[in-house]
Design a protein around this motif. Structure first.
Motif, PDB file in Angstrom:
ATOM      1  N   PRO A  22       0.814  -1.218   0.000  1.00 17.15           N
ATOM      2  CA  PRO A  22       0.000   0.000   0.000  1.00 17.15           C
ATOM      3  C   PRO A  22       0.846   1.266   0.000  1.00 17.15           C
ATOM      4  CG  PRO A  22      -0.099  -1.058   2.137  1.00 17.15           C
ATOM      5  CD  PRO A  22       0.670  -1.966   1.259  1.00 17.15           C
ATOM      6  N   ASN A  56      -8.114   4.603  15.087  1.00 14.91           N
ATOM      7  CA  ASN A  56      -7.030   4.181  14.205  1.00 14.91           C
ATOM      8  C   ASN A  56      -7.586   3.083  13.310  1.00 14.91           C
ATOM      9  OD1 ASN A  56      -4.577   5.643  14.876  1.00 14.91           O
ATOM     10  ND2 ASN A  56      -4.927   4.798  16.909  1.00 14.91           N
ATOM     11  N   PRO A  57      -7.135   3.017  12.065  1.00 16.88           N
ATOM     12  CA  PRO A  57      -7.751   2.090  11.110  1.00 16.88           C
ATOM     13  C   PRO A  57      -7.656   0.624  11.552  1.00 16.88           C
ATOM     14  CG  PRO A  57      -6.310   3.659  10.011  1.00 16.88           C
ATOM     15  CD  PRO A  57      -6.090   3.839  11.463  1.00 16.88           C
ATOM     16  N   GLN A  63      -0.853   1.452  11.916  1.00 19.05           N
ATOM     17  CA  GLN A  63      -0.103   2.425  12.698  1.00 19.05           C
ATOM     18  C   GLN A  63       1.397   2.320  12.506  1.00 19.05           C
ATOM     19  OE1 GLN A  63      -1.342   3.032  16.848  1.00 19.05           O
ATOM     20  NE2 GLN A  63      -3.078   1.817  16.195  1.00 19.05           N
ATOM     21  N   GLN A 105      -8.380   0.827   1.395  1.00 18.96           N
ATOM     22  CA  GLN A 105      -7.718  -0.466   1.432  1.00 18.96           C
ATOM     23  C   GLN A 105      -8.300  -1.410   2.477  1.00 18.96           C
ATOM     24  OE1 GLN A 105      -3.553   0.405   1.364  1.00 18.96           O
ATOM     25  NE2 GLN A 105      -3.904   1.873  -0.239  1.00 18.96           N
ATOM     26  N   THR A 162       5.227   4.480   8.216  1.00 23.45           N
ATOM     27  CA  THR A 162       6.041   5.665   8.448  1.00 23.45           C
ATOM     28  C   THR A 162       5.973   6.633   7.272  1.00 23.45           C
ATOM     29  OG1 THR A 162       7.907   4.459   7.557  1.00 23.45           O
ATOM     30  CG2 THR A 162       7.689   4.509   9.952  1.00 23.45           C
ATOM     31  N   CYS A 163       5.129   6.321   6.287  1.00 25.96           N
ATOM     32  CA  CYS A 163       5.122   7.133   5.069  1.00 25.96           C
ATOM     33  C   CYS A 163       4.256   8.372   5.198  1.00 25.96           C
ATOM     34  CB  CYS A 163       4.601   6.324   3.885  1.00 25.96           C
ATOM     35  SG  CYS A 163       5.574   4.868   3.562  1.00 25.96           S
ATOM     36  N   GLY A 164       3.165   8.284   5.940  1.00 25.13           N
ATOM     37  CA  GLY A 164       2.235   9.400   5.994  1.00 25.13           C
ATOM     38  C   GLY A 164       1.448   9.501   4.710  1.00 25.13           C
ATOM     39  N   GLU A 165       0.433  10.360   4.715  1.00 29.13           N
ATOM     40  CA  GLU A 165      -0.464  10.425   3.563  1.00 29.13           C
ATOM     41  C   GLU A 165       0.240  10.847   2.289  1.00 29.13           C
ATOM     42  OE1 GLU A 165      -4.804  11.438   5.152  1.00 29.13           O
ATOM     43  OE2 GLU A 165      -4.196  12.599   3.424  1.00 29.13           O
ATOM     44  N   THR A 166       1.145  11.810   2.422  1.00 31.76           N
ATOM     45  CA  THR A 166       1.823  12.321   1.233  1.00 31.76           C
ATOM     46  C   THR A 166       2.695  11.247   0.604  1.00 31.76           C
ATOM     47  OG1 THR A 166       2.123  14.175   2.711  1.00 31.76           O
ATOM     48  CG2 THR A 166       2.857  14.447   0.456  1.00 31.76           C
ATOM     49  N   GLY A 167       3.412  10.527   1.457  1.00 39.44           N
ATOM     50  CA  GLY A 167       4.272   9.463   0.948  1.00 39.44           C
ATOM     51  C   GLY A 167       3.469   8.409   0.229  1.00 39.44           C
ATOM     52  N   TYR A 222       0.769   1.015   5.453  1.00 48.63           N
ATOM     53  CA  TYR A 222      -0.354   1.938   5.441  1.00 48.63           C
ATOM     54  C   TYR A 222      -1.652   1.165   5.293  1.00 48.63           C
ATOM     55  CZ  TYR A 222      -3.369   5.769   4.022  1.00 48.63           C
ATOM     56  OH  TYR A 222      -4.395   6.665   3.943  1.00 48.63           O
ATOM     57  N   PRO A 223      -2.778   1.491   5.890  1.00 46.56           N
ATOM     58  CA  PRO A 223      -2.963   2.597   6.820  1.00 46.56           C
ATOM     59  C   PRO A 223      -2.827   2.170   8.275  1.00 46.56           C
ATOM     60  CG  PRO A 223      -5.079   1.866   5.955  1.00 46.56           C
ATOM     61  CD  PRO A 223      -4.061   0.880   5.505  1.00 46.56           C
ATOM     62  N   PHE A 266      -9.728  -0.785   5.321  1.00 45.94           N
ATOM     63  CA  PHE A 266      -9.608  -0.377   6.719  1.00 45.94           C
ATOM     64  C   PHE A 266     -10.756   0.554   7.089  1.00 45.94           C
ATOM     65  CE2 PHE A 266      -5.558  -2.144   6.219  1.00 45.94           C
ATOM     66  CZ  PHE A 266      -5.010  -2.351   7.467  1.00 45.94           C
ATOM     67  N   ARG A 293       0.191  20.992   2.033  1.00 47.36           N
ATOM     68  CA  ARG A 293      -0.244  19.603   2.042  1.00 47.36           C
ATOM     69  C   ARG A 293      -0.669  19.218   3.444  1.00 47.36           C
ATOM     70  NH1 ARG A 293       4.719  18.256  -0.569  1.00 47.36           N
ATOM     71  NH2 ARG A 293       4.218  18.278  -2.766  1.00 47.36           N
ATOM     72  N   LEU A 322       4.148  11.435  15.412  1.00 44.09           N
ATOM     73  CA  LEU A 322       3.401  12.541  14.822  1.00 44.09           C
ATOM     74  C   LEU A 322       2.644  13.340  15.881  1.00 44.09           C
ATOM     75  CD1 LEU A 322       1.929  11.231  11.478  1.00 44.09           C
ATOM     76  CD2 LEU A 322       3.076  13.409  11.833  1.00 44.09           C
ATOM     77  N   ARG A 379       2.547  18.206   7.391  1.00 48.23           N
ATOM     78  CA  ARG A 379       2.212  18.036   5.980  1.00 48.23           C
ATOM     79  C   ARG A 379       2.030  16.563   5.664  1.00 48.23           C
ATOM     80  NH1 ARG A 379       7.026  21.454   3.767  1.00 48.23           N
ATOM     81  NH2 ARG A 379       7.758  20.457   5.632  1.00 48.23           N
ATOM     82  N   ASN A 380       2.681  15.737   6.492  1.00 47.80           N
ATOM     83  CA  ASN A 380       2.624  14.297   6.250  1.00 47.80           C
ATOM     84  C   ASN A 380       1.816  13.662   7.381  1.00 47.80           C
ATOM     85  OD1 ASN A 380       3.137  11.989   4.963  1.00 47.80           O
ATOM     86  ND2 ASN A 380       5.349  11.995   5.258  1.00 47.80           N
ATOM     87  N   ASN A 381       0.507  13.858   7.306  1.00 45.14           N
ATOM     88  CA  ASN A 381      -0.335  13.488   8.432  1.00 45.14           C
ATOM     89  C   ASN A 381      -0.702  12.011   8.420  1.00 45.14           C
ATOM     90  OD1 ASN A 381      -1.895  14.525   6.056  1.00 45.14           O
ATOM     91  ND2 ASN A 381      -3.463  13.381   7.144  1.00 45.14           N
ATOM     92  N   SER A 382      -1.244  11.556   9.537  1.00 45.53           N
ATOM     93  CA  SER A 382      -1.756  10.191   9.598  1.00 45.53           C
ATOM     94  C   SER A 382      -3.261  10.240   9.388  1.00 45.53           C
ATOM     95  CB  SER A 382      -1.452   9.581  10.959  1.00 45.53           C
ATOM     96  OG  SER A 382      -2.279  10.176  11.926  1.00 45.53           O
ATOM     97  N   LYS A 403       0.563   8.813  -1.256  1.00 45.33           N
ATOM     98  CA  LYS A 403       0.078   9.355  -2.531  1.00 45.33           C
ATOM     99  C   LYS A 403       1.154   9.278  -3.592  1.00 45.33           C
ATOM    100  CE  LYS A 403      -3.548  12.609  -1.476  1.00 45.33           C
ATOM    101  NZ  LYS A 403      -3.668  13.918  -0.882  1.00 45.33           N
TER     102      LYS A 403
END
Lengths: 509, 302
Positions: A350, B251-252, A359, B287, A362-367, A356-357, B289, B80, B191, B50-53, A369
């Motif tokens: 993923p 959390n998912p 816990q 995916q 370590t990528c975060g949403e931007t990574g 992902y998703p 979750f 972002r 985070l 910017r790199n949120n969960s 995408k």
């Protein structure tokens, strides 16, 4: 003296007739020449044939020997002309009576010792010979089982040049080989991968079953080590057994590609190209194109592991075959159409780290995408089902009390769904739910009021795209078929929606 | 987009926001497209990683929605992640939002927020102290953060790592005397490290929009009111649905896990999951979750 022997030439997966003519005459300097627009492997065959003849006890006379492969305007390639050329020479030398060669087609490679070696593309040649009214086909013994699968023509396997001569002079009694494919296919197949060896993963297993039942292309997403590849490898074991027609078709393609061992293909192919595969290898390439991976996967499964790692331009090639179920290749030598009707299964992580998703990611949403943007959108648009293959827990792995369902049981259900679809589409060109277009969907997927309401609400609440609409209904039709239900109900529909929204983030739902 | 005119407002003009005048290192003037924040309305800036969960996304949406519904203007940096999410949500919920840019006002950065750039002009505006055409440069962004904090009454931090741009904004906010709230997170989550540290250092805890609304003086006793409603949120659900809700989290959780925890039949489970989504109780995180949905007043609207 002049002689002529029938043989066949391969052009892609098409077969054409070739006559191998030989002439041994007095006058002029002794020479052995071969003409007829020949590939270098055929030009080289002079040495092989001369030596093979010598080692079988025949000496080429020091005369003017000309061999012609006609028609002379078609380029010929392949090693299967050795035996027909040798037989043609023996006939011209007066060792075989020309009458013995009528209605007979010959193909085979020679070794220096005079042994006849196996060649590619036997089954298509035999089938073509039968169509053109030939009664007998002499071929290498190693290919006899493959050629023997074709009914209505006498297939004789030979081991050496000597044996061929004895056969053609009548000294040896021919022993035709015939293989009964239906018997062979009925025999229980032992698959190397079986679903009973996969623990847990109920949701993903179900998704794979639905995918197989309606030939819906599937994408498996999940962390490394979850069993995505394993799951995909099990796919052929739950697809219905091959029919005779399919068996011949696949065997022909595999034979031409040179990946057929001996005999015929009895299991659905599972082709898994590495992600470094070139576009030619995938689609089929060469000046006279050889079947590519997508054609080798015909009637089976094409599995793309680590989907984002594939070159995007390579994957774009799949777009047209996924729609047309065949591929058209144009080369200077002509246009070729190869069948490519396969189930596409793909697997991917993923995100870069693979969690992902959950816990641990370590990528975060931007990574995430960024990682997902590597996959071709149009390709994803041709995938109906997305399923998440979870990481497996130790307890599940270690729990021997649960008996997992075997592929055989699942296959029985899939086969029933196939039968329902066969009946449904008997008057149309398509075969599976996944091939339905707008009109078919309107005809075969009517919804009740309650279902329509559910679908409408889901579209609004989950912001599904119009593109997803048809995919959801197609998948829902298959789920209903698995349930032996004529109508699509809310449960079927919600399962189909669930497969669609699992892809959220991967495509724009 | 180019139809909306760019205006330059000098610090001496009456239109220039009062809040920007009395801060250290105040800008000499600002470029504006759309309108300026209404000084009569409360303003909150929601900022974060910017790199949120997935948790951060949920929280940002939750707060932006809850605040926007009470007419609070949301200010952020159009970046972002948390910035963009909270601004988009505010606009979607019918509120207004203002974007403070670290580049020229006619430059769209990042590209993925292009839609937000177009929407924000309808119900808010864009502000930058840099002349049009200035490309996005890393050095400019920390400076624009002082404008973000200056324009707000309360600064809300949703997700932040130990060292981040967010801490710069927080420092400016402290200098400028603005209230700071942070959304708490797990102590193990990198985070949430920044947020938890802020709380430890004395920032307000933001557990629901009512916490902030109360600080802004817009409501009274918000917390308790909210809690009562929250209890009623799952009334009227079936036994199976409650069973599913019980094994979900913010959390998912994957569908496989839900299936094995509830022991439900897969096909039933998927039907119930869909129903719960339609009721607005849970959300699909992608995916396969699912997460519980943070909901304003449990009214189920999106």
């Amino acid at each position: 003296m002049f002689s002529s022997v029938h043989s066949m030439s391969l052009h892609g997966i098409n077969v054409r007739e070739v006559s191998v003519e030989a002439d041994v005459s007095e006058g002029g300097l002794p020479v052995f020449e071969m003409v007829g627009f020949l590939g270098s492997e055929i030009k080289e065959s002079r040495g092989r044939i001369r030596t093979a003849l010598k080692n079988s006890g025949f000496f080429l006379p020091p005369k003017r020997i000309t061999v012609n492969l006609s028609p002379a305007d078609q380029r010929k390639s392949g090693s299967h002309y050795d035996l027909p050329v040798a037989v043609s020479l023996l006939t011209a030398m007066g060792l075989i009576l020309p009458e013995m060669l009528s209605d007979t087609v010959i193909a085979g490679e020679l070794s220096l010792s005079g042994k006849v070696l196996s060649v590619k593309g036997i089954l298509p040649m035999v089938l073509h010979s039968r169509k053109n009214g030939y009664k007998r086909f002499i071929l290498p013994l190693e290919n006899a089982e493959e050629g023997g699968a074709a009914p209505g023509i006498e297939v004789i396997g030979v081991q050496s040049l000597r044996e061929t001569l004895e056969l053609l002079t009548g000294e040896r009694k021919p022993e035709p080989v015939h293989i009964d494919i239906s018997e062979l296919l009925k025999r229980r197949q032992r698959h190397s991968h079986d679903f009973c060896s996969i623990r847990g993963q109920r949701a993903a297993k179900r998704a794979v079953e639905v995918s197989a039942s309606g030939m819906h292309n599937i994408l498996l997403v999940g962390p490394p080590g979850g069993g995505k590849s394993m799951m995909a490898k099990c796919l052929p074991s739950i697809l219905p057994a091959l029919t005779e027609e399919e068996c011949m078709e696949i065997t022909g393609i595999h034979s031409i590609a040179g990946i057929l061992g001996s005999g015929v293909v009895t299991e659905r192919p599972f082709i898994s190209p590495h992600h470094t595969v070139s576009s030619q290898a995938l689609s089929g390439g060469g000046s006279i194109p050889k079947p590519g991976d997508i054609s080798l996967a015909h009637r089976g499964v094409l599995f793309l592991d680590e989907l984002p790692e594939f070159d995007t331009s390579t994957l774009e090639i799949l777009r047209q075959p996924l729609e047309d179920r065949e591929i058209h290749i144009s080369r200077a030598s002509g246009n070729y159409t190869y069948p490519a009707d396969f189930l596409l299964a793909a697997a991917m992580n993923p995100c870069k780290c693979g969690y992902y998703p959950g816990q641990r990611c370590t990528c975060g949403e931007t990574g995430v995408k960024k990682y997902l943007s590597r996959i071709s959108r149009p390709l994803l648009d041709r995938i109906d089902i997305v399923s998440y293959v979870d990481e497996i827990s130790f307890d599940e792995l270690n729990d021997d009390s649960v008996k997992e369902e075997s592929s055989e049981t699942i296959r029985a259900r899939v086969t029933e769904a196939f039968e329902i679809q066969k009946k449904r589409f008997q008057e149309s060109k398509i075969r599976f739910n996944s091939e339905m277009t707008g009109d078919d969907i309107r005809l075969f997927c009517p919804l009740g009021d309650k279902e329509e309401e559910l679908l409408r609400e889901s579209f609004k609440a989950l912001s599904l795209s119009a593109r997803g609409y048809h995919r959801i209904l197609r998948t829902a039709r298959t789920i209903a078929d698995l349930d032996h239900s004529d109508n699509i109900n809310c449960a079927h529909l919600s399962e189909a929606i669930s497969y669609r929204i699992t892809g959220k983030g991967i495509w724009d739902v | 987009m180019s139809e909306t005119k760019i205006r330059y407002i000098c610090a001496l003009e009456p239109e220039f926001p009062e809040k920007l005048k009395n801060i250290p290192n105040a800008p000499d003037g600002i470029y504006v497209r759309g309108c300026l924040p209404d000084p009569g309305k409360k303003t909150v800036s929601i900022i974060g990683s910017r790199n949120n969960s997935e948790y951060g996304r949920g929280a940002a949406e939750y707060f932006a929605r809850g605040l926007a519904k009470h007419g609070v203007q949301i200010v952020s940096g159009m970046a972002r992640g948390i910035d963009g999410i909270s601004q988009s949500t505010a606009l979607k919920s019918g509120g207004s939002s203002f974007g403070i840019l670290g580049c020229g006002i006619d430059v769209v950065y990042p590209e993925e927020n292009r839609l937000l750039y177009e929407r924000i002009l309808e119900k808010g505006g864009l502000i930058s102290e840099y002349p049009p055409g200035t490309p996005p440069r890393a050095a400019l962004f920390p400076q624009r953060n002082r404008i973000i904090s200056a324009l707000s009454d309360v600064l809300l931090v949703v997700e932040a790592r130990q060292r981040s741009g967010t801490s710069i904004t927080v420092r400016f906010a402290l200098e400028q005397g603005r209230d700071i709230f942070a959304v708490p997170g797990r102590i193990t989550d990198p985070l949430s490290y920044g947020c938890n540290t802020l709380i430890a250092d004395g920032a307000g805890i933001a557990t629901c929009p009512e916490d902030i609304l109360e600080a802004l003086g817009l409501i009274q006793g918000g917390r308790n009111k909210h809690r009562k409603l929250n209890l009623n949120k799952f009334s009227g659900l079936s036994e199976t649905q409650l069973k599913i809700i019980r094994c979900l989290d913010y959390n998912p959780v994957s569908i496989n896990e839900i299936a094995s925890k509830t022991g439900c039949d897969l096909s039933d489970l998927m039907l119930e999951l869909l129903k719960l989504q339609l009721l607005g109780c849970i959300e699909n995180a992608g995916q396969g979750f699912y997460i519980l949905k943070l909901e304003v007043n449990g009214d189920g609207s999106r």
